[in-house]
Design an enzyme around this catalytic site. Structure first.
Site, PDB file in Angstrom:
ATOM      1  N   GLY A  96       0.861  -1.190   0.000  1.00 34.43           N
ATOM      2  CA  GLY A  96       0.000   0.000   0.000  1.00 34.43           C
ATOM      3  C   GLY A  96       0.887   1.226   0.000  1.00 34.43           C
ATOM      4  N   GLY A  98       2.791   3.653   1.346  1.00 36.10           N
ATOM      5  CA  GLY A  98       3.323   3.904   2.676  1.00 36.10           C
ATOM      6  C   GLY A  98       3.833   5.319   2.850  1.00 36.10           C
ATOM      7  N   GLY A 132       7.259   7.419   6.135  1.00 39.65           N
ATOM      8  CA  GLY A 132       6.338   8.094   5.219  1.00 39.65           C
ATOM      9  C   GLY A 132       6.972   9.232   4.435  1.00 39.65           C
ATOM     10  N   ARG A 182       3.869  13.389  -8.464  1.00 41.81           N
ATOM     11  CA  ARG A 182       3.954  12.450  -9.584  1.00 41.81           C
ATOM     12  C   ARG A 182       2.630  12.452 -10.337  1.00 41.81           C
ATOM     13  NH1 ARG A 182       6.109   6.421  -8.361  1.00 41.81           N
ATOM     14  NH2 ARG A 182       4.191   6.064  -7.236  1.00 41.81           N
ATOM     15  N   ASP A 258       4.330  -4.833  -7.692  1.00 44.10           N
ATOM     16  CA  ASP A 258       3.693  -3.571  -7.272  1.00 44.10           C
ATOM     17  C   ASP A 258       4.233  -2.400  -8.086  1.00 44.10           C
ATOM     18  OD1 ASP A 258       5.964  -4.457  -5.657  1.00 44.10           O
ATOM     19  OD2 ASP A 258       5.874  -2.477  -4.753  1.00 44.10           O
TER      20      ASP A 258
END
Ligand code: AMP
Ligand code: MG
Length: 493
Positions: A96, A98, A132, A182, A258
């Site tokens: 996920g 992070g 994070g 991004r 991923d």
């Protein structure tokens, strides 16, 4: 969330329509980015902003810095962290975002949809033990390489901005914190399907497949076998993508599932790099000890990743599971052929070949073998083949190479096009400049150590026209000095 939006932001041109938050809730967590102390916009991609329907003047100042830092939420954004899983170096893990937050989907004037994501925006429910956050160097690196890839004509996520946060991040040493904005056609990954498959969420898989088809392959919407068709399309896009990587000597470095995007964009610039001397065993990533993601392994790895994707689709490919397995296996077994088709078309263009002969692949392999034996620079050698006079390198004096060159000339003579036409084709497929590791490092060092962003600006300018033949770019074409050749990239990003 609404409290810190302002009407003034409307002028920036935000135009969000957030389809992902209409998907099942298990696929994301709603949360805002964690604010940072002192946002400062250090790089901003005006041309990209404009193409997204954003007004650069409205975003180039403090307001842009606040938005790209996650301190100010633009009107219409619905921030989420996306859930996904993935096979990392072959092992399955639930992951996920992070350290990323998807602000929302910007709709351009032309009606195109792009994810606007902040990377390095603070902890999320998927952060595991991570902080994070991201450091300035790696975010600038992603900016440079993704924009270079775009200019090379390779599908990729784009980079809109980098802000420094005024906070430190701690890796081995304290580093300046930064956030990258991004832009992606979407962030749906093979790992997003794997996440639902791991939970046994059959309805979720069907919903996500329908969503992926609507978003990226809309002509399949009404097709009867659309999930199987989706698999074939994703295979095509990945074959198109990875062959383009091979054509420019790009090594992704972490081809985990991923990091395999269903829309076929290059995603997640971690320990990636371009190779200098041709060697298919080239690996730059310090964490890739086994060379799993070496240059020459990328075609097999992408097939491996696509097989993981096919497995997630089994429950919706056919009611009878043995039929579903048969369909999936049949599809995957065609991948080497699809890949070869793209590979051949790419290498023919690199060698100036317009028509097809059965020995073309062999001819290319012989050239690559000569290049490897002579430790010839990959990018420069192909570019030198387009020159009218022979280059002054060891390769161009090698007897084996001279023999190859004679056979290549004979091959060129067996097509109707002129030598000039071949050269034009080759110059459009063999870049003069790529983001050489030592040049990228030099730009990063100036920016990170001395807050001097001019070196990076100049590099970005050169990289924005990689196929041009400009004398002033000549310095950017030299391979590194032998002392700088043991380049390693680090994933501690
Ligand atoms: P990547 O190698 O960038 O593809 O990241 C792999 C996974 O690790 C993703 O789920 C990331 O969100 C997560 N991750 C990477 N760095 C951090 C960090 N500093 N804090 C939290 N999660 C992270
Ligand atoms: Mg990733």
């Amino acid at each position: 969330m609404k409290a810190n939006t302002s009407t003034k932001q409307l002028e920036a041109g935000w135009n969000f329509d957030n389809s992902y938050v209409r998907l099942p809730e298990s696929l994301y967590a709603r949360l805002n980015p964690a604010p940072v102390r002192e946002p400062r916009l250090v790089v901003f991609n005006r041309l990209l902003a404009e193409s997204l329907g954003l007004r650069p003047e409205a975003l180039a100042g403090d307001e842009g810095a606040a938005i790209f830092a996650g301190n100010l939420i633009p009107a219409g954004a619905e921030p989420i962290a996306q859930a996904y899983a993935g096979h990392q170096f072959g092992s399955f893990t639930i992951l996920g975002d992070g350290r990323a937050i998807l602000l929302g989907e910007q709709i351009t004037h032309g009606g195109e949809r792009f994810d606007i994501q902040l990377k390095g925006s603070g902890r999320t429910p998927f952060s595991r033990r991570g902080d994070g956050r991201a450091a300035l160097g790696p975010m600038l690196r992603e900016y440079i390489i993704s924009e270079a890839m775009h200019a090379l004509g390779i599908p990729t996520t784009r980079s809109l901005a980098v802000v420094t946060t005024g906070e430190q991040v701690f890796r081995e040493t304290p580093l300046q914190g930064a956030i990258l904005t991004r832009v992606a056609a979407s962030h749906i990954r093979v790992g997003t399907f794997e996440f639902l498959a791991a939970k046994g969420d059959l309805e979720g898989i069907r919903t996500l497949a329908e969503y992926t088809i609507r978003r990226h392959y809309p002509d399949l919407c009404d097709a009867e076998d659309r999930y199987l068709a989706l698999l074939y399309r994703v295979m095509e896009r990945q074959a198109a993508l990875v062959t383009k990587w091979l054509e420019v000597g790009f090594i992704h470095g972490v081809m985990n599932t991923d990091n395999t995007s269903l829309c076929g964009e290059t995603i997640d610039y971690g320990p990636c790099a371009f190779m200098d001397a041709y060697d298919p065993a080239t690996v730059f990533s310090s964490i890739d000890q086994g060379g799993r993601y070496a240059y020459g392994n990328q075609s097999q790895i992408v097939q491996w990743n696509l097989t993981r994707f096919a497995e997630t689709l089994l429950p919706i490919l056919h009611e009878e599971q043995d039929q579903a397995v048969r369909l999936a296996q049949e599809a995957i077994s065609t991948f080497p052929e699809i890949f070869l088709r793209y590979r051949l078309s790419g290498i023919r263009a690199k060698l100036g070949l317009f028509n097809e002969e059965s020995a073309d692949l062999e001819l290319t392999k012989e050239l690559l073998t000569c290049m490897q034996q002579n430790r010839a620079d990959f990018t420069n050698t192909f570019r030198e083949l387009t020159a009218e006079t022979a280059a002054d390198t060891a390769l161009f004096r090698d007897a084996g190479f001279l023999d190859w060159q004679r056979r290549w000339q004979e091959r060129l003579a067996r097509q109707p096009q002129t030598a000039a036409e071949s050269r034009t084709l080759m110059r459009a497929h063999n870049p003069a400049v790529i983001p050489r590791n030592h040049r990228v490092e030099e730009a990063l060092e100036a920016a990170v150590e001395r807050s001097d962003f001019t070196v990076m600006a100049k590099l970005l300018e050169v990289l924005s026209r990689p196929y041009a033949e400009r004398a002033e770019d000549y310095d950017y074409r030299s391979p590194p000095e032998p002392s700088a050749q043991c380049y390693q990239t680090f994933c501690g990003t």
